[in-house]
Write a protein that holds these residues in place. Structure first.
Motif: not given
Length: 106
Positions: A77-81, A50-53
């Motif tokens: 890469s893959g910040a949301t994966s 959640v929110e980069g935590k």
């Protein structure tokens, strides 16, 4: 035989590590095995994505485990994966490969 070093790539900036992340795990753990099909090192964190935590928790865990400053670790890469490419500065390819070979169950 599978080699955890297959999850690494040497670059001029440092060593790129492929991670297969499991968030909301029961405990923080790195390395958490080697996925030979994805050529990625497992990483388990208790923090939810959640929110980069979760990404901050991954950087902190790698920093503690590898004993290098957090400033030497960046997610490329893959910040949301769950699959991430992470740049490790401050350890050579050979040093990181040796570390993973000692600690990754095969």
């Amino acid at each position: 035989m599978a080699d955890p070093a297959d999850a690494l790539t040497s670059t001029r900036e440092g060593t790129v590590l492929l991670l297969d992340v499991n968030s909301k795990a029961k405990a923080d753990r790195f390395p958490a095995g080697y996925n030979e099909w994805r050529h990625a090192i497992g990483c388990s964190i208790t923090t939810p994505p959640v929110e980069g935590k979760a990404n901050r928790a991954i950087v902190a865990l790698l920093s503690r485990t590898l004993t290098i400053p957090q400033s030497g670790i960046s997610i490329l890469s893959g910040a949301t994966s769950s699959q991430k490419r992470v740049l490790i500065q401050g350890m050579t390819f050979e040093q990181l490969a040796g570390f993973l070979r000692e600690r990754c169950p095969r």
